[in-house]
Write a protein that holds these residues in place. Structure first.
Motif, PDB file in Angstrom:
ATOM      1  N   ASN A  70       0.809  -1.234   0.000  1.00 24.97           N
ATOM      2  CA  ASN A  70       0.000   0.000   0.000  1.00 24.97           C
ATOM      3  C   ASN A  70       0.835   1.273   0.000  1.00 24.97           C
ATOM      4  OD1 ASN A  70      -2.630  -1.316   0.150  1.00 24.97           O
ATOM      5  ND2 ASN A  70      -1.805  -2.033   2.106  1.00 24.97           N
ATOM      6  N   GLU A  71       1.873   1.252  -0.789  1.00 22.14           N
ATOM      7  CA  GLU A  71       2.691   2.464  -0.916  1.00 22.14           C
ATOM      8  C   GLU A  71       2.497   3.125  -2.271  1.00 22.14           C
ATOM      9  OE1 GLU A  71       6.477   0.769  -0.226  1.00 22.14           O
ATOM     10  OE2 GLU A  71       6.211   0.697   1.959  1.00 22.14           O
ATOM     11  N   PHE A  72       2.050   2.351  -3.252  1.00 24.86           N
ATOM     12  CA  PHE A  72       1.903   2.896  -4.604  1.00 24.86           C
ATOM     13  C   PHE A  72       0.728   2.201  -5.282  1.00 24.86           C
ATOM     14  CE2 PHE A  72       4.731  -0.699  -4.756  1.00 24.86           C
ATOM     15  CZ  PHE A  72       4.268  -1.439  -5.838  1.00 24.86           C
ATOM     16  N   VAL A  73       0.256   2.804  -6.391  1.00 19.44           N
ATOM     17  CA  VAL A  73      -0.856   2.225  -7.157  1.00 19.44           C
ATOM     18  C   VAL A  73      -0.524   2.262  -8.647  1.00 19.44           C
ATOM     19  CG1 VAL A  73      -2.627   2.867  -5.482  1.00 19.44           C
ATOM     20  CG2 VAL A  73      -2.059   4.450  -7.310  1.00 19.44           C
ATOM     21  N   ALA A  74      -1.232   1.416  -9.394  1.00 21.56           N
ATOM     22  CA  ALA A  74      -1.250   1.437 -10.860  1.00 21.56           C
ATOM     23  C   ALA A  74       0.120   1.375 -11.527  1.00 21.56           C
ATOM     24  CB  ALA A  74      -2.008   2.676 -11.335  1.00 21.56           C
ATOM     25  N   PRO A  75       0.961   0.376 -11.200  1.00 15.77           N
ATOM     26  CA  PRO A  75       2.246   0.285 -11.892  1.00 15.77           C
ATOM     27  C   PRO A  75       2.076  -0.158 -13.341  1.00 15.77           C
ATOM     28  CG  PRO A  75       1.923  -1.638 -10.499  1.00 15.77           C
ATOM     29  CD  PRO A  75       0.760  -0.723 -10.234  1.00 15.77           C
ATOM     30  N   TYR A  76       2.860   0.387 -14.234  1.00 14.30           N
ATOM     31  CA  TYR A  76       2.857  -0.042 -15.634  1.00 14.30           C
ATOM     32  C   TYR A  76       4.189   0.315 -16.291  1.00 14.30           C
ATOM     33  CZ  TYR A  76       1.704   4.826 -16.827  1.00 14.30           C
ATOM     34  OH  TYR A  76       1.715   6.192 -16.955  1.00 14.30           O
ATOM     35  N   LEU A  77       4.441  -0.344 -17.415  1.00 14.42           N
ATOM     36  CA  LEU A  77       5.674  -0.103 -18.172  1.00 14.42           C
ATOM     37  C   LEU A  77       5.419   0.920 -19.272  1.00 14.42           C
ATOM     38  CD1 LEU A  77       6.639  -3.857 -18.574  1.00 14.42           C
ATOM     39  CD2 LEU A  77       7.897  -2.199 -17.171  1.00 14.42           C
ATOM     40  N   PHE A  78       6.443   1.697 -19.589  1.00 15.10           N
ATOM     41  CA  PHE A  78       6.329   2.587 -20.753  1.00 15.10           C
ATOM     42  C   PHE A  78       7.667   2.633 -21.483  1.00 15.10           C
ATOM     43  CE2 PHE A  78       8.660   6.329 -19.233  1.00 15.10           C
ATOM     44  CZ  PHE A  78       8.674   6.106 -17.860  1.00 15.10           C
ATOM     45  N   GLU A  79       7.588   2.948 -22.750  1.00 17.59           N
ATOM     46  CA  GLU A  79       8.757   2.890 -23.621  1.00 17.59           C
ATOM     47  C   GLU A  79       9.587   4.171 -23.507  1.00 17.59           C
ATOM     48  OE1 GLU A  79       9.531   1.041 -28.057  1.00 17.59           O
ATOM     49  OE2 GLU A  79       7.627   2.028 -27.612  1.00 17.59           O
ATOM     50  N   VAL A  80      10.888   3.997 -23.518  1.00 16.71           N
ATOM     51  CA  VAL A  80      11.793   5.154 -23.502  1.00 16.71           C
ATOM     52  C   VAL A  80      12.841   4.986 -24.595  1.00 16.71           C
ATOM     53  CG1 VAL A  80      11.519   5.604 -21.030  1.00 16.71           C
ATOM     54  CG2 VAL A  80      13.340   4.063 -21.793  1.00 16.71           C
ATOM     55  N   ARG A  81      13.495   6.072 -24.896  1.00 18.66           N
ATOM     56  CA  ARG A  81      14.677   5.998 -25.750  1.00 18.66           C
ATOM     57  C   ARG A  81      15.815   6.669 -24.994  1.00 18.66           C
ATOM     58  NH1 ARG A  81      11.589  10.019 -28.812  1.00 18.66           N
ATOM     59  NH2 ARG A  81      10.807   8.396 -30.195  1.00 18.66           N
ATOM     60  N   VAL A  82      17.023   6.167 -25.221  1.00 19.66           N
ATOM     61  CA  VAL A  82      18.184   6.741 -24.548  1.00 19.66           C
ATOM     62  C   VAL A  82      19.056   7.367 -25.629  1.00 19.66           C
ATOM     63  CG1 VAL A  82      20.141   6.322 -23.020  1.00 19.66           C
ATOM     64  CG2 VAL A  82      18.038   4.972 -22.769  1.00 19.66           C
ATOM     65  N   VAL A  83      19.164   8.690 -25.573  1.00 21.25           N
ATOM     66  CA  VAL A  83      19.935   9.426 -26.584  1.00 21.25           C
ATOM     67  C   VAL A  83      21.076  10.143 -25.876  1.00 21.25           C
ATOM     68  CG1 VAL A  83      19.846  11.190 -28.381  1.00 21.25           C
ATOM     69  CG2 VAL A  83      17.830   9.756 -27.936  1.00 21.25           C
ATOM     70  N   ASN A  84      22.305   9.828 -26.297  1.00 18.47           N
ATOM     71  CA  ASN A  84      23.498  10.422 -25.676  1.00 18.47           C
ATOM     72  C   ASN A  84      23.457  10.288 -24.148  1.00 18.47           C
ATOM     73  OD1 ASN A  84      24.388  11.233 -28.228  1.00 18.47           O
ATOM     74  ND2 ASN A  84      23.237  13.154 -28.079  1.00 18.47           N
ATOM     75  N   GLY A  85      23.013   9.152 -23.713  1.00 13.73           N
ATOM     76  CA  GLY A  85      22.995   8.878 -22.279  1.00 13.73           C
ATOM     77  C   GLY A  85      21.824   9.482 -21.529  1.00 13.73           C
ATOM     78  N   VAL A  86      20.949  10.207 -22.254  1.00 17.85           N
ATOM     79  CA  VAL A  86      19.797  10.825 -21.590  1.00 17.85           C
ATOM     80  C   VAL A  86      18.548  10.004 -21.899  1.00 17.85           C
ATOM     81  CG1 VAL A  86      18.343  12.887 -21.423  1.00 17.85           C
ATOM     82  CG2 VAL A  86      20.826  13.111 -21.757  1.00 17.85           C
ATOM     83  N   THR A  87      17.833   9.632 -20.846  1.00 13.25           N
ATOM     84  CA  THR A  87      16.624   8.824 -21.014  1.00 13.25           C
ATOM     85  C   THR A  87      15.422   9.735 -21.240  1.00 13.25           C
ATOM     86  OG1 THR A  87      17.540   7.218 -19.463  1.00 13.25           O
ATOM     87  CG2 THR A  87      15.175   7.065 -19.925  1.00 13.25           C
ATOM     88  N   GLN A  88      14.663   9.422 -22.302  1.00 17.53           N
ATOM     89  CA  GLN A  88      13.476  10.229 -22.576  1.00 17.53           C
ATOM     90  C   GLN A  88      12.322   9.325 -22.966  1.00 17.53           C
ATOM     91  OE1 GLN A  88      13.583  12.941 -25.915  1.00 17.53           O
ATOM     92  NE2 GLN A  88      12.429  14.463 -24.759  1.00 17.53           N
ATOM     93  N   PRO A  89      11.127   9.548 -22.409  1.00 15.19           N
ATOM     94  CA  PRO A  89       9.979   8.739 -22.826  1.00 15.19           C
ATOM     95  C   PRO A  89       9.688   8.927 -24.314  1.00 15.19           C
ATOM     96  CG  PRO A  89       9.463   9.993 -20.844  1.00 15.19           C
ATOM     97  CD  PRO A  89      10.763  10.517 -21.365  1.00 15.19           C
ATOM     98  N   VAL A  90       9.149   7.889 -24.933  1.00 15.10           N
ATOM     99  CA  VAL A  90       8.804   7.971 -26.355  1.00 15.10           C
ATOM    100  C   VAL A  90       7.516   8.766 -26.533  1.00 15.10           C
ATOM    101  CG1 VAL A  90       8.076   6.597 -28.355  1.00 15.10           C
ATOM    102  CG2 VAL A  90      10.007   5.832 -26.931  1.00 15.10           C
ATOM    103  N   LYS A  91       6.542   8.537 -25.659  1.00 17.95           N
ATOM    104  CA  LYS A  91       5.226   9.163 -25.843  1.00 17.95           C
ATOM    105  C   LYS A  91       5.103  10.469 -25.061  1.00 17.95           C
ATOM    106  CE  LYS A  91       2.442   5.519 -27.507  1.00 17.95           C
ATOM    107  NZ  LYS A  91       1.103   4.988 -27.639  1.00 17.95           N
ATOM    108  N   GLU A  92       4.350  11.383 -25.686  1.00 18.28           N
ATOM    109  CA  GLU A  92       4.133  12.707 -25.092  1.00 18.28           C
ATOM    110  C   GLU A  92       3.552  12.595 -23.681  1.00 18.28           C
ATOM    111  OE1 GLU A  92       4.975  15.456 -26.791  1.00 18.28           O
ATOM    112  OE2 GLU A  92       4.326  16.829 -25.204  1.00 18.28           O
ATOM    113  N   ARG A  93       2.628  11.661 -23.517  1.00 17.00           N
ATOM    114  CA  ARG A  93       1.987  11.481 -22.215  1.00 17.00           C
ATOM    115  C   ARG A  93       3.025  11.300 -21.107  1.00 17.00           C
ATOM    116  NH1 ARG A  93      -2.180   8.521 -19.299  1.00 17.00           N
ATOM    117  NH2 ARG A  93      -1.127   7.216 -17.806  1.00 17.00           N
ATOM    118  N   GLU A  94       4.008  10.447 -21.355  1.00 18.49           N
ATOM    119  CA  GLU A  94       5.004  10.174 -20.315  1.00 18.49           C
ATOM    120  C   GLU A  94       6.014  11.308 -20.177  1.00 18.49           C
ATOM    121  OE1 GLU A  94       4.668   7.948 -18.108  1.00 18.49           O
ATOM    122  OE2 GLU A  94       2.956   6.996 -19.087  1.00 18.49           O
ATOM    123  N   ILE A  95       6.260  12.024 -21.276  1.00 22.61           N
ATOM    124  CA  ILE A  95       7.132  13.209 -21.181  1.00 22.61           C
ATOM    125  C   ILE A  95       6.484  14.225 -20.237  1.00 22.61           C
ATOM    126  CG2 ILE A  95       8.052  15.185 -22.476  1.00 22.61           C
ATOM    127  CD1 ILE A  95       8.234  13.292 -24.936  1.00 22.61           C
TER     128      ILE A  95
END
Lengths: 556, 111
Positions: free
Chosen positions: B65-90
């Motif tokens: 009971n510390e968190f809710v609704a876990p899910y996976l989302f896609e990212v891309r790693v560019v020059n060592g910086v992680t960025q979500p693929v979808k606008e929603r996650e950005i």
């Protein structure tokens, strides 16, 4: 500032006890959830029944504003809650409610307790129940009104609250009421709507509409009852709800609204079934609305004691003020009085947002100039319903200080926009920045006034909280392989001439959409006849010239 | 609880695991067997098996009971910086694009 108590419904003992008990109950439910005695699956329906959603960044609390009426005491509490528990602002919605975007679950019981102290709550703002009843935001004030619709709205609220038959409907159910021939409440886009009408004998009664709605399958409501006698209205509404509750689909969330049932049965068959139920209910005789009860509720909404002998003219306080009067001031029923719209849409602003400080300043305006009352509109604005014409320059000056004095009510920058992907878990695309970019493109007031009435409505997904189907220009945000695109729809209306907008064609990118809107507007300016609104010109010419204009640059 | 499992099934690139904190709804990112508040500090799962295992582990922990609704989302790693693929996650990782003073982008991360 001394607080003025407006004429509005006041909780009786039952209401106060019910809201207090419900608040206490939710406090225990939150405690149990935090201790792990309830799982999220078990807790989610309980929090939704109390208006608490989980959105993109945080929880969101939706607070009911019955038929859009708020007292100065209440709006001061809304400001206090925004400051103490949230991020210092609230968002007024297209359902005449207010939403907080950042409350912590652990604080929500205290927030509900504070709301209860000013006779407010978050019940019936979510779930498959009859939602908060909405109404004409000029109710009890406008010159064209037959009767104030708020007593009926309050009666519907009391009848529908926790009605044992209607706590588990196939889907959510939205009812709007109006007492004027000019439809300012988007009646024809509601599951059910009641319009106060006068028959040939001069008697007032209710016209009942059914089956309107937005979402992925938009429909315009149809007449279910042409003239329902006042004492029969609850029996008639209950009959319609029974038909829906019995036959509304429950297998598919997208087919479960009453609009789908009405369309499937056809309005004639729907009417036949409702009238059969109605006759049975009437025979039972238990749901007649007693005149004494109608009178008791109506007394809460008695018109304020209007001053007499007031000047019925408006002073000339400069060009900006005159422009504001032209768009934001509306005819009132009492001589010397008027209705003033406060648009929360100065170009660049987030439509519908107001800070704690702005809400408190508006509360002062309400107490000083409008009998302590303000209305929330479904167009995400506020309205001072009872203002002396002689006070308008002072009100305007104060609104300028608040940056809420834009002379744009009903114009192209008075844009409805849902929270969209900036906040909403359901959204596919952002709405607010599109509204901002269009508003800034048309920020020049002379140009806005030259364009005239033009309603832009933007939704960030097909659920249509931004009413895009009803926009003269509607914009729907979609997700195309992770990229936001925006479809244009033209020719919608949410007024008494209601119509559903027609989709133009392929969508535009975030950077193209404001330009496309501008080309459509320019095409209108070139082709309009004297006196024609954008909507009139579109209805005369059809989509072709506007489509050509919109895609002109994209094709080049 | 409905998990957007279809999201995981469609993903083939690197992914991250996210959830919302129960007590205040704040956005969380998985890091080893716990959670962090900043996307850049979270673990990136290079393959589907690793991502699925992390999700399964989180689901098993939901009883805490510390968190809710876990899910996976896609990212891309560019020059060592992680960025979500979808606008929603950005947007979820930063805050509303129309209010730079709100959300994680404001620098006032609640811990």
């Amino acid at each position: 500032m001394s607080e003025v108590a407006p004429n509005m419904y006041r909780y009786d003992e039952f209401d106060a006890r019910f809201v207090a008990e419900r608040t206490a109950q939710f406090r225990v439910q939150v405690e149990r959830r935090l201790k792990g005695e309830l799982t999220e699956d078990q807790f989610k329906p309980l929090r939704l029944m109390n208006g608490l959603y989980l959105q993109l960044h945080a929880y969101m609390l939706r607070v009911a504003v019955p038929y859009g009426t708020i007292s100065s005491r209440q709006i001061r509490m809304l400001a206090y809650i925004a400051r103490k528990y949230d991020k210092g602002y609230g968002h007024f919605t297209t359902r005449q409610n207010i939403q907080y975007n950042w409350p912590k679950l652990v604080d929500v019981p205290d927030i509900l307790s504070d709301l209860a102290s000013v006779e407010m709550h978050a019940i019936q703002t979510s779930g498959n129940c009859i939602r908060n009843v909405t109404a004409d935001h000029f109710a009890g004030a406008s010159a064209d009104e037959i009767e104030d619709p708020r007593p009926l709205a309050e009666i519907i609220r009391q009848w529908s609250s926790l009605h044992p038959e209607f706590v588990f409907l196939p889907r959510k159910f939205k009812i709007a009421v109006s007492g004027a021939p000019q439809d300012r409440a988007a009646l024809k886009y509601h599951d059910m709507a009641v319009e106060i009408v006068r028959n040939a004998q001069g008697r007032t009664g209710y016209k009942v509409l059914v089956g309107g709605g937005m979402g992925r399958t938009p429909y315009i409501g149809q007449v279910l009852g042409e003239f329902v006698e006042k004492q029969d209205i609850l029996a008639f509404l209950e009959a319609a709800m029974r038909v829906y509750n019995e036959q509304g689909r429950r297998d598919n969330i997208y087919k479960a609204r009453i609009k789908i049932l009405t369309h499937a049965l056809g309005i004639e068959e729907m009417r036949r079934q409702v009238l059969r139920e109605f006759a049975e209910i009437k025979q039972g005789g238990n749901l007649q609305l007693p005149q004494a009860e109608l009178d008791r509720i109506t007394a809460y909404f008695a018109p304020p004691a209007f001053d007499t002998g007031l000047p019925d003219t408006i002073a000339d306080a400069g060009k900006d003020f005159v422009n504001w009067v032209k768009t934001n001031v509306h005819p009132h029923r009492a001589p010397g009085y008027t209705i003033a719209t406060i648009t929360l849409k100065t170009p660049g602003q987030v439509p519908g947002d107001a800070t704690s400080e702005q809400m408190e300043a508006i509360a002062d305006l309400m107490d000083t100039y409008s009998v302590g009352e303000v209305r929330v509109t479904h167009e995400q604005n506020l309205v001072l319903p009872h203002v002396r014409k002689k006070d308008l320059p002072a009100i305007y000056a104060k609104l300028k200080e608040l940056d809420f004095a834009c002379a744009n009510a009903g114009l192209i920058t008075d844009i409805i926009a849902c929270p969209g992907l900036d906040y909403c878990d359901l959204a596919n695309a952002r709405s607010i920045p599109i509204a901002q970019s269009i508003a800034l493109k048309f920020a020049d007031l002379d140009r806005q006034h030259e364009i005239g009435e033009l309603k832009i409505k933007i939704s960030g997904c097909i659920n249509a909280c931004g009413h895009h189907h009803a926009g003269h220009i509607g914009i729907l945000g979609v997700d195309k392989k992770g990229v936001e695109f925006y479809q244009l729809q033209l020719g919608g209306s949410g007024a008494e001439d209601a119509s559903i907008g027609e989709i133009m064609g392929p969508g535009f990118t975030e950077h193209e959409i404001a330009g496309a809107v501008e080309r459509v507007v320019n095409a209108y300016i070139k082709t309009r006849k004297p006196g024609e609104r954008f909507l009139d010109t579109y209805r005369r010419l059809g989509m072709a010239p506007f489509k050509d204009a919109a895609y002109e640059k994209e094709a080049a | 609880m409905v998990f957007p499992a279809s999201m995981a099934q469609q993903n083939h690139g690197p992914q991250m695991l996210t959830a919302n904190r129960l007590r205040d709804g704040d956005v969380l990112y998985r890091k080893s067997d716990g959670w962090v508040l900043v996307l850049a500090d979270g673990d990136v799962f290079a393959d589907q098996a690793g991502a699925d295992a992390a999700l399964a582990e989180a689901q098993a922990e939901m009883a805490r009971n510390e968190f809710v609704a876990p899910y996976l989302f896609e990212v891309r790693v560019v020059n060592g910086v992680t960025q979500p693929v979808k606008e929603r996650e950005i947007i979820r990782a930063a805050g509303p694009t129309v209010r730079a003073d709100l959300g994680k982008q404001s620098g006032m991360v609640n811990v």
